[in-house]
Design an enzyme around this catalytic site. Structure first.
Site, PDB file in Angstrom:
ATOM      1  N   SER A  37       0.814  -1.231   0.000  1.00 50.14           N
ATOM      2  CA  SER A  37       0.000   0.000   0.000  1.00 50.14           C
ATOM      3  C   SER A  37       0.835   1.264   0.000  1.00 50.14           C
ATOM      4  O   SER A  37       0.359   2.315  -0.447  1.00 50.14           O
ATOM      5  CB  SER A  37      -0.905   0.017   1.242  1.00 50.14           C
ATOM      6  OG  SER A  37      -0.124   0.010   2.422  1.00 50.14           O
ATOM      7  N   GLY A  71      -1.669  -4.202   1.330  1.00 46.91           N
ATOM      8  CA  GLY A  71      -1.793  -5.376   2.201  1.00 46.91           C
ATOM      9  C   GLY A  71      -0.887  -6.534   1.859  1.00 46.91           C
ATOM     10  O   GLY A  71      -0.919  -7.554   2.554  1.00 46.91           O
ATOM     11  N   ASN A 103       4.433  -5.556   5.490  1.00 47.02           N
ATOM     12  CA  ASN A 103       3.479  -6.619   5.868  1.00 47.02           C
ATOM     13  C   ASN A 103       4.159  -7.978   6.025  1.00 47.02           C
ATOM     14  O   ASN A 103       3.485  -9.011   6.033  1.00 47.02           O
ATOM     15  CB  ASN A 103       2.381  -6.716   4.798  1.00 47.02           C
ATOM     16  CG  ASN A 103       1.641  -5.411   4.635  1.00 47.02           C
ATOM     17  OD1 ASN A 103       1.167  -4.837   5.610  1.00 47.02           O
ATOM     18  ND2 ASN A 103       1.563  -4.918   3.408  1.00 47.02           N
ATOM     19  N   ASP A 223      -2.279   7.250  10.319  1.00 42.78           N
ATOM     20  CA  ASP A 223      -1.543   6.283  11.129  1.00 42.78           C
ATOM     21  C   ASP A 223      -0.061   6.539  10.873  1.00 42.78           C
ATOM     22  O   ASP A 223       0.283   7.498  10.181  1.00 42.78           O
ATOM     23  CB  ASP A 223      -1.943   4.839  10.763  1.00 42.78           C
ATOM     24  CG  ASP A 223      -1.741   4.553   9.283  1.00 42.78           C
ATOM     25  OD1 ASP A 223      -0.716   4.992   8.720  1.00 42.78           O
ATOM     26  OD2 ASP A 223      -2.598   3.891   8.664  1.00 42.78           O
ATOM     27  N   HIS A 226       0.974   5.109   6.576  1.00 48.74           N
ATOM     28  CA  HIS A 226       0.467   5.629   5.304  1.00 48.74           C
ATOM     29  C   HIS A 226       0.520   7.145   5.279  1.00 48.74           C
ATOM     30  O   HIS A 226      -0.009   7.796   6.175  1.00 48.74           O
ATOM     31  CB  HIS A 226      -0.967   5.135   5.083  1.00 48.74           C
ATOM     32  CG  HIS A 226      -1.061   3.644   5.089  1.00 48.74           C
ATOM     33  ND1 HIS A 226      -1.395   2.928   6.219  1.00 48.74           N
ATOM     34  CD2 HIS A 226      -0.802   2.731   4.126  1.00 48.74           C
ATOM     35  CE1 HIS A 226      -1.357   1.623   5.935  1.00 48.74           C
ATOM     36  NE2 HIS A 226      -0.994   1.484   4.669  1.00 48.74           N
TER      37      HIS A 226
END
Ligand SMILES: *[C@@H]1O[C@H](CO)[C@@H](O)[C@H](O)[C@H]1NC(C)=O
Length: 265
Positions: A37, A71, A103, A223, A226
């Site tokens: 992402s 993701g 991830n 967050d 991102h």
């Protein structure tokens, strides 16, 4: 006249056929991006966050095809056939950037294995998924296997380390890198000819250090992973600067960096 034009048509067909032998390098390479992402075009409807991939074309002279998907880890991108999808598209002379890490942590041995965690380690260690019993390989295994597939097709590969999280979170500057940064460097080295490495983490770290606490925190609206579109653009600028400076050695993108790009550190 008729005869001449027929000759011309025949000649141009012959030239067209000659101009595209199978392993001929493309005059203009395409850069393919494989990542998560932080590289993908954002799915956020409100436009609050974005990945850096969509901004790269501002700073290079060649087309960019962004295949990053939110993701994903090196493991899930591999298992879903996403690396293969790119292998089916690349032509000789193209360039593939592989950037994962956000991830990839966690334990695949746990019963709640999320299908993304790589087996810890840097070699050919394997783990067994605690959820479905499948074999899980290391980050390096997945990245190197993909890189070798592209190189076999005449493409070149840039293994790029993941972007950092907000390094000014809480007001003090952190320089500690997740283990996947070193893993990416090692994978790039181990693939050998046709592969290179760029420390995108270090490049963005340098930019955040220069930008400072308030400026960096303003790039994280939701967050600590991102960024806003402005933050994504900064990550693309830092990447282009690292490529131009050959921060961790020469990459095949270096000849295609736009002149006059901003200097962000
Ligand atoms: C990449 O190069 C920079 C500049 O020399 C260095 O600070 C950084 O540690 C290198 N990255 C890795 C993972 O070796």
């Amino acid at each position: 006249m008729k005869f001449t034009s027929e000759l011309c048509v025949a000649a141009s067909f012959a030239l067209t056929a000659l101009a595209i032998p199978v392993m001929e390098k493309r005059a203009t390479p395409t850069i393919y991006l494989a990542g998560d992402s932080t590289m993908a075009k954002s799915g956020a409807n409100d436009g609050s966050t974005d990945g850096w991939g969509p901004y790269l074309s501002r700073y290079v002279t060649v087309p960019v095809v962004n295949k990053a998907i939110g993701g994903r880890s090196a493991r899930s991108y591999s298992n879903e056939g996403r690396f293969t999808e790119i292998a089916n598209l690349v032509k000789s002379g193209d360039i593939v950037v592989i950037e994962f890490g956000h991830n990839d942590g966690g334990s695949p041995n746990s019963a709640s294995d999320n299908g993304r965690s790589d087996c810890p380690g840097t070699g050919e260690e394997t783990c067994t998924s605690g959820k479905d019993g499948s074999t899980v390989y290391t980050f390096g295994h997945y990245v190197k296997a993909a890189a070798k597939t592209y190189i076999a097709k005449g493409a070149t590969v840039v293994v790029s380390s993941q972007t950092p999280n907000n390094l000014w979170e809480g007001g003090s500057f952190s320089t500690s890198a997740p283990r996947f940064v070193a893993y990416a460097a090692q994978a790039g080295k181990e693939v050998g000819s046709g592969a290179s490495f760029v420390d995108h983490f270090q490049a963005v770290l340098n930019a955040y250090r220069k930008l400072g606490n308030a400026g960096t925190n303003a790039l994280y609206p939701k967050d600590h992973t991102h960024t806003s579109p402005a933050g994504a653009d900064l990550s693309a600028q830092a990447f282009a600067q690292a490529i131009k400076l050959k921060l961790n050695g020469t990459t095949p993108i270096a000849p295609y960096v736009e002149a006059g790009n901003p200097t962000v550190w």
